[in-house]
Design an enzyme around this catalytic site. Structure first.
Site, PDB file in Angstrom:
ATOM      1  N   LYS A  32      -8.180  73.721  39.260  1.00 58.82           N
ATOM      2  CA  LYS A  32      -7.966  73.144  40.546  1.00 58.82           C
ATOM      3  C   LYS A  32      -6.357  73.867  41.090  1.00 58.82           C
ATOM      4  O   LYS A  32      -6.180  74.325  41.994  1.00 58.82           O
ATOM      5  CB  LYS A  32      -6.482  71.905  40.091  1.00 58.82           C
ATOM      6  CG  LYS A  32      -7.740  70.916  39.974  1.00 58.82           C
ATOM      7  CD  LYS A  32      -6.815  69.370  39.249  1.00 58.82           C
ATOM      8  CE  LYS A  32      -7.879  68.611  39.160  1.00 58.82           C
ATOM      9  NZ  LYS A  32      -6.367  66.984  38.609  1.00 58.82           N
ATOM     10  N   ASP A  35      -1.979  63.063  44.481  1.00 60.79           N
ATOM     11  CA  ASP A  35      -3.325  62.407  43.590  1.00 60.79           C
ATOM     12  C   ASP A  35      -3.034  61.319  44.697  1.00 60.79           C
ATOM     13  O   ASP A  35      -4.622  60.136  44.228  1.00 60.79           O
ATOM     14  CB  ASP A  35      -3.130  62.188  42.222  1.00 60.79           C
ATOM     15  CG  ASP A  35      -3.456  62.962  41.372  1.00 60.79           C
ATOM     16  OD1 ASP A  35      -5.034  63.461  41.690  1.00 60.79           O
ATOM     17  OD2 ASP A  35      -3.446  63.885  40.510  1.00 60.79           O
ATOM     18  N   GLN A  40      -1.308  65.691  35.384  1.00 64.23           N
ATOM     19  CA  GLN A  40      -3.492  65.300  34.776  1.00 64.23           C
ATOM     20  C   GLN A  40      -3.039  64.865  34.111  1.00 64.23           C
ATOM     21  O   GLN A  40      -2.626  63.407  32.876  1.00 64.23           O
ATOM     22  CB  GLN A  40      -3.781  66.490  34.440  1.00 64.23           C
ATOM     23  CG  GLN A  40      -5.177  66.653  33.434  1.00 64.23           C
ATOM     24  CD  GLN A  40      -5.952  66.300  34.434  1.00 64.23           C
ATOM     25  OE1 GLN A  40      -5.762  66.944  35.961  1.00 64.23           O
ATOM     26  NE2 GLN A  40      -7.262  65.740  35.021  1.00 64.23           N
TER      27      GLN A  40
HETATM   28  N1  GUN Z   1      -7.648  62.764  34.851  1.00 59.50           N
HETATM   29  C1  GUN Z   1      -9.321  62.846  35.625  1.00 59.50           C
HETATM   30  N2  GUN Z   1      -9.369  62.449  36.853  1.00 59.50           N
HETATM   31  C2  GUN Z   1      -8.055  63.269  37.448  1.00 59.50           C
HETATM   32  C3  GUN Z   1      -7.210  63.243  38.920  1.00 59.50           C
HETATM   33  O1  GUN Z   1      -8.416  62.857  39.608  1.00 59.50           O
HETATM   34  N3  GUN Z   1      -6.254  63.299  39.054  1.00 59.50           N
HETATM   35  C4  GUN Z   1      -5.433  63.479  37.969  1.00 59.50           C
HETATM   36  N4  GUN Z   1      -3.852  63.641  37.863  1.00 59.50           N
HETATM   37  N5  GUN Z   1      -5.691  62.910  36.369  1.00 59.50           N
HETATM   38  C5  GUN Z   1      -7.036  63.131  36.450  1.00 59.50           C
END
Ligand code: GUN
Length: 302
Positions: free
Chosen positions: A55, A122, A99
């Protein structure tokens, strides 16, 4: 037997990222603002560390700031909430991503609720989930947003009347995916671990979204001929005899069988995965645009 066409998420995501980079550069040239996403990683889960690194790289290459916050697994919930509070106040931070999964002693719902909804990159905050549920503009979760983009690339923008089945009811993928399809006038069915006759339900679907986390669960004879199949699963098989390290990465759909029946299908890897990160860039740019009262990129509005 006719072969399904491959939905190339990797290529679509690369083009989307390039468009976002151009729009971010334009925003910076006009306003001096560089969109910034704070990425919070608690603990040392290796898979999460890889996701976070990917990311951050994507943000950098799109001309955005990634503001990295790594906290030990023993971090107390109050410390994490205090950090989120600071990030909520920080004008250089347009988006915040915590996350998941978080360590077990931290309550995920409390943490997600602490993020200012307009900074929720998100789209997991209940305010954004509620806006999606009532069909009003808000921040849309990245993976379902990316799936919708791929669907429209194959089927055209108008999905009205299509029968869509979403397998999996997670708050990250299944539920928001169903809401998006409903808002797009699909006839939506949600299936999950307690669904009866799943194979028969699948056979009715023009659009099949698999997001359950069970390797190759959806077989070829579950798929309606010509259906569009979007595989959100990412499952690491145990290493086969003679293989070192982890085994093959497979989706929730038996890919080889699906290819024989479906009209179009996403591969794993190279399908939905790259779209999630590209849509995170879209959401970060959109948050920065909203902050200065500029229109959000069209990609952020399903
Ligand atoms: N863990 C697995 N997928 C995601 C996501 O799309 N966003 C976040 N913040 N954590 C995750």
């Amino acid at each position: 037997m006719s072969q399904a066409s491959l939905i190339d998420g990797k290529d679509f995501a690369a083009r989307l990222r390039a468009r976002v980079a151009t729009q971010a550069a334009d925003l910076t040239a006009r306003t001096g603002i560089v969109p910034g996403l704070a990425v919070v990683l608690v603990g040392d889960d290796p898979a999460s560390a890889v996701y976070v690194r990917n990311k951050e790289r994507a943000l950098d290459s799109a001309g955005m700031h990634s503001l990295d916050h790594r906290l030990p697994a023993t971090t107390e919930q109050a410390t994490l909430l205090a950090l989120i509070d600071r990030l909520n106040q920080d004008p250089a931070v347009h988006g915040i991503l915590v996350q998941l999964p978080l360590p077990r002693h931290i309550d995920t719902a409390t943490v997600l609720a602490a993020i200012a909804p307009e900074k929720d990159a998100d789209g997991f905050h209940v305010t954004n989930a509620g806006l999606l549920a009532v069909g009003r503009p808000g921040v849309v979760p990245c993976t379902p947003l990316g799936c919708l983009m791929l669907l429209r690339d194959v089927l055209g923008r108008d999905l009205a009347g299509r029968r869509a089945l979403v397998i999996g009811r997670s708050t990250i993928v299944g539920r928001p995916m169903a809401q998006l399809l409903l808002n797009a006038d699909c006839t939506v069915t949600m299936a999950h671990s307690r669904t009866r006759d799943l194979a028969e339900t699948c056979r009715q679907a023009d659009i099949l979204i698999a997001a359950v986390g069970r390797p190759e669960m959806v077989r070829g004879d579950w798929i309606k001929p010509g259906a569009v199949v979007i595989d959100v699963g990412m499952n690491r098989l145990p290493p086969a005899c003679g293989e070192t390290g982890g085994g093959r990465l497979v989706g929730d759909v038996h890919f080889a069988e699906a290819l024989e029946v479906a009209g179009a299908v996403t591969p794993v890897p190279g399908g939905v995965g790259p779209m999630t990160i590209a849509c995170l860039l879209v959401n970060t740019l959109a948050a920065a645009c909203r902050r200065v009262g500029l229109p959000v990129p069209v990609e952020a509005v399903p």
